[in-house]
Every structure is written in C-alpha cells, then in structure tokens.
Write a protein that holds these residues in place. Structure first.
Motif, PDB file in Angstrom:
ATOM      1  N   UNK A 354       0.831  -1.205   0.000  1.00 23.45           N
ATOM      2  CA  UNK A 354       0.000   0.000   0.000  1.00 23.45           C
ATOM      3  C   UNK A 354       0.865   1.254   0.000  1.00 23.45           C
ATOM      4  N   UNK A 355       1.893   1.250   0.844  1.00 20.23           N
ATOM      5  CA  UNK A 355       2.775   2.428   0.881  1.00 20.23           C
ATOM      6  C   UNK A 355       3.502   2.605  -0.448  1.00 20.23           C
ATOM      7  N   UNK A 356       3.925   1.519  -1.074  1.00 20.95           N
ATOM      8  CA  UNK A 356       4.601   1.628  -2.372  1.00 20.95           C
ATOM      9  C   UNK A 356       3.675   2.232  -3.419  1.00 20.95           C
ATOM     10  N   UNK A 357       2.436   1.793  -3.438  1.00 18.80           N
ATOM     11  CA  UNK A 357       1.488   2.350  -4.399  1.00 18.80           C
ATOM     12  C   UNK A 357       1.299   3.844  -4.154  1.00 18.80           C
ATOM     13  N   UNK A 358       1.077   4.213  -2.890  1.00 13.59           N
ATOM     14  CA  UNK A 358       0.818   5.622  -2.573  1.00 13.59           C
ATOM     15  C   UNK A 358       2.034   6.477  -2.922  1.00 13.59           C
ATOM     16  N   UNK A 359       3.222   6.003  -2.620  1.00 13.80           N
ATOM     17  CA  UNK A 359       4.421   6.781  -2.942  1.00 13.80           C
ATOM     18  C   UNK A 359       4.634   6.893  -4.443  1.00 13.80           C
ATOM     19  N   UNK A 360       4.179   5.902  -5.192  1.00 16.40           N
ATOM     20  CA  UNK A 360       4.256   6.007  -6.651  1.00 16.40           C
ATOM     21  C   UNK A 360       3.360   7.124  -7.168  1.00 16.40           C
ATOM     22  N   UNK A 361       2.345   7.506  -6.384  1.00 13.96           N
ATOM     23  CA  UNK A 361       1.467   8.634  -6.747  1.00 13.96           C
ATOM     24  C   UNK A 361       1.936   9.932  -6.091  1.00 13.96           C
ATOM     25  N   UNK A 362       3.165   9.962  -5.561  1.00 21.47           N
ATOM     26  CA  UNK A 362       3.734  11.135  -4.877  1.00 21.47           C
ATOM     27  C   UNK A 362       3.036  11.425  -3.554  1.00 21.47           C
ATOM     28  N   UNK A 363       2.498  10.400  -2.924  1.00 19.96           N
ATOM     29  CA  UNK A 363       1.895  10.552  -1.605  1.00 19.96           C
ATOM     30  C   UNK A 363       2.674   9.767  -0.568  1.00 19.96           C
ATOM     31  N   UNK A 364       2.027   9.483   0.565  1.00 15.14           N
ATOM     32  CA  UNK A 364       2.700   8.701   1.604  1.00 15.14           C
ATOM     33  C   UNK A 364       1.654   8.062   2.516  1.00 15.14           C
ATOM     34  N   UNK A 365       2.090   7.032   3.224  1.00 17.37           N
ATOM     35  CA  UNK A 365       1.244   6.315   4.177  1.00 17.37           C
ATOM     36  C   UNK A 365       2.030   6.145   5.460  1.00 17.37           C
ATOM     37  N   UNK A 366       1.397   6.506   6.582  1.00 18.24           N
ATOM     38  CA  UNK A 366       2.079   6.425   7.870  1.00 18.24           C
ATOM     39  C   UNK A 366       1.142   5.775   8.879  1.00 18.24           C
ATOM     40  N   UNK A 367       1.731   5.112   9.858  1.00 21.33           N
ATOM     41  CA  UNK A 367       0.971   4.449  10.917  1.00 21.33           C
ATOM     42  C   UNK A 367       1.591   4.843  12.246  1.00 21.33           C
ATOM     43  N   UNK A 368       0.754   5.273  13.193  1.00 16.35           N
ATOM     44  CA  UNK A 368       1.262   5.737  14.485  1.00 16.35           C
ATOM     45  C   UNK A 368       0.214   5.484  15.553  1.00 16.35           C
ATOM     46  N   UNK A 369       0.631   5.626  16.806  1.00 16.21           N
ATOM     47  CA  UNK A 369      -0.299   5.558  17.925  1.00 16.21           C
ATOM     48  C   UNK A 369      -0.947   6.921  18.119  1.00 16.21           C
ATOM     49  N   UNK A 370      -2.257   6.929  18.316  1.00 15.68           N
ATOM     50  CA  UNK A 370      -2.982   8.180  18.513  1.00 15.68           C
ATOM     51  C   UNK A 370      -2.760   8.686  19.934  1.00 15.68           C
ATOM     52  N   UNK A 371      -2.714  10.006  20.135  1.00 20.03           N
ATOM     53  CA  UNK A 371      -2.480  10.551  21.484  1.00 20.03           C
ATOM     54  C   UNK A 371      -3.508  10.081  22.509  1.00 20.03           C
ATOM     55  N   UNK A 372      -4.770   9.952  22.097  1.00 20.16           N
ATOM     56  CA  UNK A 372      -5.804   9.554  23.041  1.00 20.16           C
ATOM     57  C   UNK A 372      -6.003   8.059  23.155  1.00 20.16           C
ATOM     58  N   UNK A 373      -5.152   7.269  22.536  1.00 25.10           N
ATOM     59  CA  UNK A 373      -5.299   5.820  22.554  1.00 25.10           C
ATOM     60  C   UNK A 373      -5.667   5.288  21.190  1.00 25.10           C
ATOM     61  N   UNK A 374      -5.353   4.033  20.956  1.00 26.76           N
ATOM     62  CA  UNK A 374      -5.611   3.448  19.654  1.00 26.76           C
ATOM     63  C   UNK A 374      -4.514   3.799  18.668  1.00 26.76           C
ATOM     64  N   UNK A 375      -4.737   3.417  17.428  1.00 34.24           N
ATOM     65  CA  UNK A 375      -3.774   3.681  16.358  1.00 34.24           C
ATOM     66  C   UNK A 375      -4.445   4.505  15.278  1.00 34.24           C
ATOM     67  N   UNK A 376      -3.631   5.234  14.514  1.00 34.76           N
ATOM     68  CA  UNK A 376      -4.158   6.053  13.425  1.00 34.76           C
ATOM     69  C   UNK A 376      -3.290   5.837  12.188  1.00 34.76           C
ATOM     70  N   UNK A 377      -3.950   5.517  11.084  1.00 34.14           N
ATOM     71  CA  UNK A 377      -3.288   5.393   9.788  1.00 34.14           C
ATOM     72  C   UNK A 377      -3.586   6.658   8.994  1.00 34.14           C
ATOM     73  N   UNK A 378      -2.540   7.318   8.515  1.00 33.02           N
ATOM     74  CA  UNK A 378      -2.697   8.582   7.797  1.00 33.02           C
ATOM     75  C   UNK A 378      -2.234   8.407   6.364  1.00 33.02           C
TER      76      UNK A 378
END
Length: 410
Positions: A354-378
């Motif tokens: 997924x990240x490779x596809x998005x970067x091929x479109x000049x975008x990006x994909x990131x995954x992190x822990x959300x400040x209030x709990x849980x995870x967030x994919x951006x």
C-alpha cells in the motif's frame, strides 16, 4: 614568478617601472608590461596573483584583458588605475568580479597602494583555498554517493535474503500439511481392498479440503511475492476521495455492524480531489479499515477524517479505539512479511505494498499511535496534474451515503 607576483600593466613604461619599484621596495615581486598585448604574453608564460592595470586612451582593451583574467582557470585579482576612478564609463567597464578596487592613477594617489595590494592578494589566496575546498567537497560528495549506492545494493541483497527466509517460513507449514494430506489420500484411495466406510470417506474429504486450504495459503504467498517484486500501482488520475471512502465503507458495512464498530466521519466540506488509481485506492482504504477492525475485537469506534492540504491534495486518517501498537511492533509494520496475525491469516505485505502504491502517486502512508489511545493510519495524497472534469461528492452527499453505510456524523 609565483602566485603572489604582481604584473604592472601600463602603456607608459616609465610609469609602470616607477610603480613596480615602489612595490619592490615593500618586498613585492613585480614585472612590467607595456599594454594589454604584452601583458597577455607575460601571463601566458608566467603565473601572477595580481595585476595593476592602468586604463588607457581606449579602455576597452584593458577591460577585455581584465575579463579574461576573471576566468576560473586563469583567475588573477586586479586593481585598476584610472585618471578619473569615479567616472561612470570606468566603473561600468571595469566592474568585474575580479576587480578588487579602482584607484587614481595620479602619483600622489599611490601612497597607500601597498595596502590594497596586500588585501587583494589575500582575497586571491582565500579564493584559491575555497576552490580547493570545493573540489575536495565535491570529491567527498561523490565518494559518499558511491558508498550510499553500494550500501543500497547491500541492503537490497539483504532484503531479498530476509524475504526469502520469511517466504520459506510462510510456505513451510502449508507445504508440510499438503504433503501429509496428500499422503493420506493417496494411501486411502490406493488401498482398494479395504472397505470404504463413511468415517473413512469423511476423513478423506476433510484431508482434501485441508489440502486445498494449504494450497490456497501457498498461492497467497506467491501472489504477494509477485506483487512485492513489481507492484502495479495503476495509473494515477483525478479521484474523488469521498467517493472512494463511501464505496469502501458501504462494502464493509455489514462486517462493521457485525463487529459492533461505529464509524464517525469528520470530512472536509469540499470534495478532496487527489491523484490516485481508484481501484488501488479502494484496496488500500479497505485494507486500512480491516486492520482497524482487527485492532478492535470487542467493538469500538472508527473515526474517519479527511482534510484538504494547502498546496493541493488531501489527507485521510483512520483512527481506531483499540489498544494501540507496541513500539517494537510499530518499528516493523512496513517490513515485508511482518504480521501479528496467526499463521495463514495474513501475508504481512499489505501495508508495504500500500505504501509503495501511494508513494508512486507522490503521496505517503504512515501508521502511528494516537495521542488519546488506539492507532491512526494517515494517508497523504497529492493533487492531480489536471482537474476533475465534474464535481465530486460534497460533504452532504457523503453523509447521505454514510447513513446507508453505518456512518455517523462526528
């Protein structure tokens, strides 16, 4: 002559000799040239660090000489001596980068000439030192680039090795199961003299289904490997992000409901138009939603947010209310074949591809822990090169589709 030698250029040989003697009395090494032509001959035969050039009746010849001395390969500092140093035609003709100063040619104006000479030679020495440092810097840059390319190749080889080991581990269990199931079926079918009881028939059917399931797992790994080797990211085109989001959530509505997961939408008022391949973007969004669902086995809330970027493009964030991601796991989520799912339930390539596809479109994909709990994919997506020919889904339309898909306004 050396790099600190001084060439005095003047059509009046007597004046040039007087200036040279004055500088020699201060310890300078000098030579004289009676005009630009003689100066060129001397410059071709010897090395000089500074030229004192007097403006003649036709100052263009001297100006041409000075410009030739400003080239990198023959750089010489210049002090111009002129009858009227402030005259506009003098400053315009002699305003070259290698001209340190323009001074009066009158003899009384030459009293402090030595100080200008000293500073001009110091400037030339600094310039030569800077030139050497620049060459060394370029050489160091080239060396670093070569080392980086070498390390990149080493990393590629190491990555191939890791992928091969991971693929072997992924295939080991299903292949062993296939061998065991196949052996039992072969023995069961080959033993025709034994009675074919219902229990034996059911066991053979179960083993055949196990064989099919193990083969499917192997095929999934092979397909993932082919995707990893050369993922087809599709052709990026103007794509309505809200439309993709509604389509995907609509398809997963029943699955979200069955897992007791509510979806809250916080979307931008205008439809974000991004550069992406629509089918591939649907796959990416679906994969991120399924990952969020896996993080909430007891149910929860999935918050979906879209926002336009100032320079064009948009972001899509999917935040779950799960337990979050352990730091040691988060550091490896984009590595090939890394998965926290049980064996056979995931290839560990979804996020990487997924990240490779998005970067091929000049975008990006990131995954992190959300400040209030849980995870967030951006998901960050770039603006398309051309505008969408027709308006996309507005926020109201997204809300309408969202009601059918289980969306709730946040």
């Amino acid at each position: 002559m050396t790099d600190s030698s001084i060439l005095v250029v003047d059509r009046d040989a007597g004046f040039a000799a007087d200036v040279a003697r004055s500088l020699e009395s201060a310890g300078c090494e000098t030579a004289c040239a009676a005009g630009p032509c003689a100066a060129r001959q001397m410059l071709a035969a010897s090395s000089f660090g500074l030229a004192l050039v007097s403006a003649g009746p036709d100052p263009r010849e001297e100006a041409e000489l000075i410009r030739s001395l400003g080239r990198d390969e023959t750089y010489v500092e210049v002090i111009v001596l002129a009858a009227d140093p402030g005259a506009p035609e003098i400053t315009s003709l002699y305003g070259c980068g290698n001209v340190y100063s323009i001074r009066s040619r009158a003899r009384e104006g030459l009293v402090d000439l030595f100080w200008d000479v000293t500073r001009a030679l110091e400037r030339r020495a600094l310039r030569r030192q800077n030139a050497r440092l620049l060459i060394e810097l370029r050489d160091a840059r080239d060396d670093l680039r070569d080392q980086f390319e070498f390390l990149a190749q080493v990393e590629k080889v190491a990555a191939v090795g890791r992928i091969a080991l991971d693929a072997a581990e992924q295939l080991r269990m299903p292949l062993a199961a296939m061998a065991a199931y196949g052996d039992y079926i072969a023995r069961a079918v080959g033993a025709s003299t034994e009675p074919w009881t219902e229990e034996r028939r059911q066991t053979a059917v179960d083993y055949a289904r196990g064989l099919e399931e193990a083969a499917s797992q192997c095929l999934a790994v092979v397909r993932a490997l082919r995707t990893l080797g050369g993922p087809d990211c599709g052709e990026a085109e103007p794509t309505d992000l809200h439309e993709i989001l509604c389509d995907t959530l609509g398809l997963l509505r029943h699955l979200l409901d069955s897992r007791r997961i509510a979806v809250h939408a916080r979307v931008s008022p205008e439809p974000p138009i991004v550069a992406a391949a629509p089918d591939r973007l649907r796959q990416i969004v679906a994969h991120l939603v399924l990952n969020a669902m896996q993080a909430m086995p007891e149910g929860g809330t999935l918050t979906v947010s879209t926002s336009a970027l100032p320079g064009g493009g948009a972001t899509l964030a999917l935040q779950d209310t799960g337990r979050g991601i352990e730091p040691e796991v988060l550091a490896h989520v984009f590595e090939p074949f890394f998965t926290t799912r049980p064996l056979g339930q995931g290839t560990g390539l979804g996020l990487l591809v997924s990240r490779r596809w998005v970067r091929a479109w000049d975008g990006d994909l990131d995954l992190a822990n959300a400040p209030g709990g849980g995870a967030v994919a951006t998901l960050t997506l770039a603006a398309p090169a051309v505008a969408l020919p027709q308006p996309g889904l507005q926020a109201a339309a997204l809300a309408a589709v969202g009601q059918e898909s289980g969306l709730q306004a946040a």
